[in-house]
Design an enzyme around this catalytic site. Structure first.
Site, PDB file in Angstrom:
ATOM      1  N   ASN A 180       3.324   6.353   0.112  1.00 16.26           N
ATOM      2  CA  ASN A 180       3.782   4.749  -0.158  1.00 16.26           C
ATOM      3  C   ASN A 180       4.939   5.232  -1.728  1.00 16.26           C
ATOM      4  O   ASN A 180       4.331   5.622  -2.320  1.00 16.26           O
ATOM      5  CB  ASN A 180       2.716   4.155  -0.220  1.00 16.26           C
ATOM      6  CG  ASN A 180       3.769   2.339  -0.536  1.00 16.26           C
ATOM      7  OD1 ASN A 180       4.395   1.950   0.312  1.00 16.26           O
ATOM      8  ND2 ASN A 180       3.777   1.887  -2.277  1.00 16.26           N
ATOM      9  N   GLU A 181       6.093   5.269  -1.322  1.00 14.55           N
ATOM     10  CA  GLU A 181       6.811   4.849  -2.438  1.00 14.55           C
ATOM     11  C   GLU A 181       6.227   6.247  -3.626  1.00 14.55           C
ATOM     12  O   GLU A 181       5.741   6.462  -4.841  1.00 14.55           O
ATOM     13  CB  GLU A 181       6.994   4.107  -3.549  1.00 14.55           C
ATOM     14  CG  GLU A 181       7.291   2.515  -2.455  1.00 14.55           C
ATOM     15  CD  GLU A 181       7.546   1.382  -3.801  1.00 14.55           C
ATOM     16  OE1 GLU A 181       6.758   1.408  -4.729  1.00 14.55           O
ATOM     17  OE2 GLU A 181       8.236   0.550  -2.867  1.00 14.55           O
ATOM     18  N   CYS A 234       3.133  15.209 -12.774  1.00 13.63           N
ATOM     19  CA  CYS A 234       2.420  15.355 -13.393  1.00 13.63           C
ATOM     20  C   CYS A 234       2.395  16.834 -13.965  1.00 13.63           C
ATOM     21  O   CYS A 234       3.557  17.230 -14.364  1.00 13.63           O
ATOM     22  CB  CYS A 234       1.286  15.506 -12.602  1.00 13.63           C
ATOM     23  SG  CYS A 234      -0.652  15.785 -12.819  1.00 13.63           S
ATOM     24  N   CYS A 254      -0.475  18.323 -14.888  1.00 10.45           N
ATOM     25  CA  CYS A 254      -1.969  19.152 -15.039  1.00 10.45           C
ATOM     26  C   CYS A 254      -1.795  21.165 -15.143  1.00 10.45           C
ATOM     27  O   CYS A 254      -0.131  21.245 -15.182  1.00 10.45           O
ATOM     28  CB  CYS A 254      -2.735  18.841 -14.812  1.00 10.45           C
ATOM     29  SG  CYS A 254      -2.306  19.186 -12.687  1.00 10.45           S
ATOM     30  N   CYS A 269      -0.669  22.443 -12.424  1.00 11.43           N
ATOM     31  CA  CYS A 269       1.030  21.296 -11.989  1.00 11.43           C
ATOM     32  C   CYS A 269       2.022  22.566 -12.773  1.00 11.43           C
ATOM     33  O   CYS A 269       2.746  23.286 -13.053  1.00 11.43           O
ATOM     34  CB  CYS A 269       1.762  20.350 -12.139  1.00 11.43           C
ATOM     35  SG  CYS A 269       1.408  18.857 -11.008  1.00 11.43           S
ATOM     36  N   GLU A 301      10.195  -2.545   2.669  1.00  9.50           N
ATOM     37  CA  GLU A 301       9.137  -3.945   2.502  1.00  9.50           C
ATOM     38  C   GLU A 301      10.334  -4.471   1.616  1.00  9.50           C
ATOM     39  O   GLU A 301      11.154  -3.618   1.376  1.00  9.50           O
ATOM     40  CB  GLU A 301       9.043  -3.501   0.736  1.00  9.50           C
ATOM     41  CG  GLU A 301       8.059  -2.385   1.377  1.00  9.50           C
ATOM     42  CD  GLU A 301       7.132  -1.929   0.209  1.00  9.50           C
ATOM     43  OE1 GLU A 301       6.706  -3.053  -0.410  1.00  9.50           O
ATOM     44  OE2 GLU A 301       5.714  -1.187   0.308  1.00  9.50           O
ATOM     45  N   GLU A 350      -1.933  -9.280  -6.950  1.00 11.82           N
ATOM     46  CA  GLU A 350      -0.267  -9.058  -6.578  1.00 11.82           C
ATOM     47  C   GLU A 350      -0.708 -10.343  -5.602  1.00 11.82           C
ATOM     48  O   GLU A 350      -0.092 -11.014  -5.390  1.00 11.82           O
ATOM     49  CB  GLU A 350       0.252  -7.765  -5.539  1.00 11.82           C
ATOM     50  CG  GLU A 350       1.212  -6.514  -5.936  1.00 11.82           C
ATOM     51  CD  GLU A 350       0.872  -5.743  -5.023  1.00 11.82           C
ATOM     52  OE1 GLU A 350       1.005  -6.211  -3.827  1.00 11.82           O
ATOM     53  OE2 GLU A 350       1.707  -4.668  -5.664  1.00 11.82           O
ATOM     54  N   GLN A 351      -1.732 -11.352  -6.708  1.00  9.72           N
ATOM     55  CA  GLN A 351      -2.276 -12.566  -7.015  1.00  9.72           C
ATOM     56  C   GLN A 351      -0.457 -13.060  -6.486  1.00  9.72           C
ATOM     57  O   GLN A 351      -0.827 -14.294  -6.589  1.00  9.72           O
ATOM     58  CB  GLN A 351      -3.153 -12.927  -7.646  1.00  9.72           C
ATOM     59  CG  GLN A 351      -4.630 -12.091  -7.440  1.00  9.72           C
ATOM     60  CD  GLN A 351      -5.481 -12.393  -8.314  1.00  9.72           C
ATOM     61  OE1 GLN A 351      -5.492 -13.214  -8.740  1.00  9.72           O
ATOM     62  NE2 GLN A 351      -6.167 -11.254  -8.141  1.00  9.72           N
ATOM     63  N   HIS A 372       1.740 -13.106  -6.165  1.00 14.78           N
ATOM     64  CA  HIS A 372       3.022 -12.014  -5.769  1.00 14.78           C
ATOM     65  C   HIS A 372       3.369 -13.015  -3.736  1.00 14.78           C
ATOM     66  O   HIS A 372       2.038 -13.385  -3.161  1.00 14.78           O
ATOM     67  CB  HIS A 372       3.433 -10.792  -4.415  1.00 14.78           C
ATOM     68  CG  HIS A 372       4.457  -9.993  -4.404  1.00 14.78           C
ATOM     69  ND1 HIS A 372       4.982 -10.279  -3.355  1.00 14.78           N
ATOM     70  CD2 HIS A 372       4.461  -9.314  -4.961  1.00 14.78           C
ATOM     71  CE1 HIS A 372       6.117  -9.490  -3.428  1.00 14.78           C
ATOM     72  NE2 HIS A 372       6.661  -8.638  -4.556  1.00 14.78           N
TER      73      HIS A 372
END
Ligand code: GAL
Ligand code: ZN
Length: 665
Positions: A141-142, A150, A152, A155, A318, A366-367, A369
């Site tokens: 997702n996205e 990153c 680290c 990486c 979405e 996300e209450q 939203h």
């Protein structure tokens, strides 16, 4: 037009699922996207899978006739995995290892994470890869949201391998990056680190390569999921990813390549409020749209960008339905908004719109939203819009089947974007902001425009705008000259050809690789402070002749025409815009940072040369999109707007649309 919804069965009691599925159907929804954050429920402990809830949820939805888009849940690795392998957590640019407790908490290069990714993807694909009602898969997702790169140790090591592969020898890398500057010469690969935590700003060539490396990392991570899916799922299921189109950390042309279709997540009010400052000029007066509709230019820009990624219809995976929770005002949304957004998406080439989300969540981040249903289960404003759109389904099908054609292409290149945005030179310079002026210019004239890559096939277009081809190279110069020679018009804008692909300045007269094809030299360039402007004289820009922000002084070669020139010192009598004939076409160098008026005048001039019809009577707030012979007119304001098309007076009601020369709405 297929309509869908994002649903989280895991957020509701099972008893409610059948009713939800029924209400979805009653509102004209036929696609349900599920599971993108439900890893912990699918694999509650390592290697122990629980499919009962997902089997049942799918069954309930399918019983109401829905088709399913299933998501791999890798954006939310479970706590047990992080606890046993905390090195999966990403390290941010400030060198901090981030914690569990939200989402996207993983490093895409971490081998343990990749192993677990493969296992969960394989397990899901084996279970649902042949399900007749599962029509497609969304991967993760996205990508790159929140933490685009990153830093680290894993990486860092991967970056060294990537550099070795790219440059082969230390000498080549040192040469490409210009490491003689500040004694940055490397004598061994192990000396190279990611370009974060440096005392002063790092070498721009080093930075650009880290951006490229990390964009490749996301593509490679996605490819791992694609290959695990592809070998297990049946042919009728597509594979996609839902991008944040406004995010600029991944080369989306690369990301889209191996996907069957591309989709993006559209939140018009949020992008207008949070992204508008990056797209409009500081202090620029923005058009007055209805406060709860976002900005159709911004929404449209990202529709066009997404459409151009594969040169094909796309999905909205979405879509905002009501208020969101991550903007500043998070405005309430009134009836009609969802309908207008859906129609704009459809007209812009979306073949499905999936709404986010079904019910508003009572818990988690996300209450606040909205969804299509409120917290107590009752209908929200967006649901009302869906019901009102049911009678328009047939018309939507008809318009969606009309060809979407553009004569103008706007060239987008992420390497140029990264190089410019990292070294804007003048405060306020931003790659997309500059392109957005030209996009708005086209829209203002009612011209469809495609945002396309350097690799795309440009044959369909008559005009190619390359506002900022910053990193010049000979193949691009050649491709542009072929396009012009065959009858096209090419515009190269400011700062084009200034650098080479390794992000060092060209050793040729400017605009470097493009100098021969434009037939002019950029002799000087000035960033202008606010309040300073250089007057121009021009036959084509007669009514708007002051240059602000950035000006380039051009010296044309014999045979190159001057379309605009500076009247005063310091660039007195030098050219600002040139035009050269190339075969059957023309190539322009556009040496100014234009206002919207200047860009519109110039685009209008190019369009009239090619006899492309303009709608030059579109008031601000009225957006036109041509589909086949039909022109869809959208009014994004609170008052009725009038225009004239082909001799017909047309009025479009507030927050409404009208279709001209097709069925009337
Ligand atoms: C998206 C995300 C969704 C949800 C939504 C809220 O960016 O993919 O999961 O968080 O924002 O607007
Ligand atoms: Zn990492």
């Amino acid at each position: 037009m297929n309509l869908g919804v994002c649903y989280y069965p895991e957020h509701w009691p099972r008893e409610r699922w059948p009713l939800d599925a029924q209400h979805m159907r009653e509102a004209g929804i036929s696609i349900v996207r599920i599971a993108e954050f439900a890893w912990a429920l699918m694999e509650p402990s390592q290697g122990k899978y629980d499919w009962t809830w997902l089997d049942e949820a799918i069954q309930v939805l399918v019983a109401e006739g829905h088709e399913i888009v299933l998501c791999t849940p890798t954006a939310a690795p479970p706590a047990w995995l992080i606890q046993s392998h905390p090195d999966i957590l990403p390290v941010d640019e400030d060198g901090r290892r981030l914690r569990f407790g939200s989402r996207r908490h993983y490093c895409p290069n971490n081998p343990t994470f990749i192993k677990h990714t493969e296992k969960i993807v394989q397990a899901m694909a084996e279970r649902y890869g042949n399900h007749p009602s599962v029509i497609g898969w969304q991967i993760d997702n996205e990508f790159a949201c929140y933490i685009p790169r990153c830093y680290c140790d894993i990486c860092a090591e991967k970056f060294r391998e990537w550099l070795k592969e790219k440059y082969g020898t230390m000498e080549t890398l040192n040469e490409a990056w210009g490491t003689n500057f500040w004694s940055q010469n490397y004598s061994g690969w192990a000396q190279i680190e990611p370009p974060n935590l440096t005392v002063a700003e790092p070498n721009p060539s080093h930075v650009l390569d880290y951006y490229r490396f990390f964009s490749d990392t996301w593509v490679a991570y996605q490819d791992i999921q694609i290959s695990n899916l592809q070998s297990r799922i049946s042919k009728h299921q597509f594979i996609t990813h839902n991008i944040i189109a406004s995010l600029t950390d991944i080369d989306y042309y690369d990301l889209a390549k191996n996907l069957d279709l591309i989709s993006w997540d559209s939140y018009p009010t949020g992008y207008a409020e949070m992204g508008g400052d990056d797209l409009y000029f500081p202090g620029e007066i923005r058009p007055e749209y209805s406060y709860d509709l976002g900005d159709p230019m911004i929404t449209g820009f990202f529709h066009s960008l997404t459409r151009g990624l594969k040169g094909a219809p796309f999905w909205i995976m979405e879509h905002q339905t009501g208020m969101i929770n991550w903007s500043r005002t998070n405005t309430g949304v009134r009836p009609g908004a969802l309908r207008l957004w859906t129609w704009q998406a459809l007209a812009s080439g979306a073949e499905a719109v999936v709404y986010f989300r079904w019910g508003a969540s009572r818990f988690g981040l996300e209450q606040h939203h909205s969804g299509l249903r409120v917290h107590d289960g009752g209908p929200d404003v967006g649901y009302g819009d869906l019901l009102s759109m049911k009678s328009e389904q047939e018309l939507m099908e008809k318009i969606g089947a009309e060809p979407l054609k553009a004569s103008i292409a706007l060239l987008v290149n992420y390497d140029d974007l990264w190089a410019i945005n990292h070294q804007p030179h003048r405060e306020g310079f931003n790659y997309f902001r500059y392109l957005f002026v030209f996009y708005r210019a086209c829209q203002r004239l009612g011209l469809n425009v495609d945002l396309v890559s350097q690799e795309a096939n440009w044959n369909e277009y008559k005009i190619l705008l390359a506002p900022m081809a910053h990193l010049g190279f000979s193949q691009l110069a050649h491709k542009l000259s072929v396009f012009a020679s065959q009858g096209g018009s090419v515009m190269l804008g400011i700062r084009s050809g200034f650098k080479t692909p390794s992000n060092v300045v060209t050793d040729q007269p400017l605009p470097g690789e493009f100098k021969d094809i434009v037939g002019a030299e950029v002799a000087q360039w000035h960033a202008l402070p606010s309040g300073v402007s250089y007057p121009l004289q021009s036959e084509i820009l007669s009514s708007c002749g002051e240059v602000t922000f950035w000006a380039e002084s051009l010296i044309p070669e014999p045979g190159t025409n001057v379309l605009a020139s500076y009247t005063n010192e310091p660039f007195a009598n030098n050219a600002a815009i040139t035009q050269k004939k190339l075969g059957k076409g023309l190539i322009y160098y556009f040496g100014i940072y234009p206002s919207l008026d200047q860009a519109s005048t110039f685009v209008g001039y190019l369009a009239s040369q090619h006899e492309i019809g303009l709608l030059d009577d579109l008031p601000p707030g009225l957006i036109a999109i041509a589909r086949g012979d039909a022109t869809l007119l959208f009014n994004f304001t609170d008052k009725a707007l009038n225009t004239r098309i082909q001799g017909h007076d047309i009025q479009v009601a507030p927050r409404d649309l009208k279709i001209f020369n097709g069925a009337a709405l």
